[in-house]
Design an enzyme around this catalytic site. Structure first.
Site: not given
Ligand code: C5J
Length: 222
Positions: A24, A72, A129, A132, A157-158, A162, A202
């Site tokens: 995006d 987007e 798309k 997001k 971004v951002t 997204c 993790q």
């Protein structure tokens, strides 16, 4: 296999299976008069990553590796725009409204276009798309599978909207995901920092993060 210095541990790059996905990088998110600004955001902090995104794209092109772009956007008749998305919040201009760069986030409008410095070249895939995440209601997964792509390097971004949504969707689908720190931005620097930390926590629960110079070095030597 080349190794890219990354967090939380080196990323083993598979040259035959990697693509860059640029999320995006549209005028609507980076320029005054667009969607991002209509939500009250300062667009300068996202616009400043453009040179680094460009270096990354050029590095992939020079290495002969695929580049995929997302946008987007919605159909002009708004048939792919859920009411909840259009009505959310209190922006100065809603999706579909006429703004200074054309209708906000509508396919084909000037403001919806990818920034000219980062524009796709012939042969590069562009995914339009409505969500997001770039997998929702798009052919992205089929395209990647057909091309045997299993690793995605992320820019755009951002970071926490997204980019992160698409990384999480990709991770759940089995893709190995690496986010390039200098080539992503948020209107909220603390959200970018938190997203980078969340992604690699993790033991790379969503994916890896790496610096641009290390990614460029890795793809050049792959
Ligand atoms: C947003 C995006 N932030 N591309 N879109 O609404 O992250």
């Amino acid at each position: 296999m080349a190794e890219i210095k990354a967090d939380p541990f080196p990323f083993r790059l598979d040259r035959g299976a990697v693509a860059l996905i640029v999320i995006d990088m549209q005028r609507d998110f980076t320029e005054e008069g667009g969607f991002g600004a209509s939500l009250g955001n300062d667009v300068t902090c996202v616009a400043k990553i453009v040179p680094d995104v460009r270096r990354l794209i050029e590095g992939f092109r020079a290495a002969g590796l695929p580049v995929i772009h997302t946008m987007e956007c919605h159909r002009p008749d708004l048939s792919d725009l859920p009411r909840a998305k259009r009505e959310r919040g209190n922006p100065r201009l809603r999706i579909g409204d006429e703004g200074p760069m054309g209708r906000i986030l509508i396919a084909g409008e000037a403001g919806t276009a990818i920034l000219p410095e980062l524009a796709p070249v012939d042969g590069e895939t562009v995914i339009e798309k409505p969500g997001k995440g770039a997998f929702h209601a798009t052919p992205l997964d089929d395209i990647l599978k057909e091309r045997r792509i299993a690793q995605l390097v992320f820019a755009g971004v951002t970071t926490e909207v997204c980019v992160q949504t698409t990384m999480r969707e990709a991770n759940d689908r089995g893709y190995e995901c690496l986010l390039v720190e200098e080539a992503t931005a948020s209107y909220f620097p603390e959200f970018k920092a938190a997203t980078l930390a969340m992604v690699r926590a993790q033991g790379a629960i969503v994916g890896w993060t790496a610096h641009l110079a290390d990614v460029l070095r890795g793809i050049a030597h792959a």
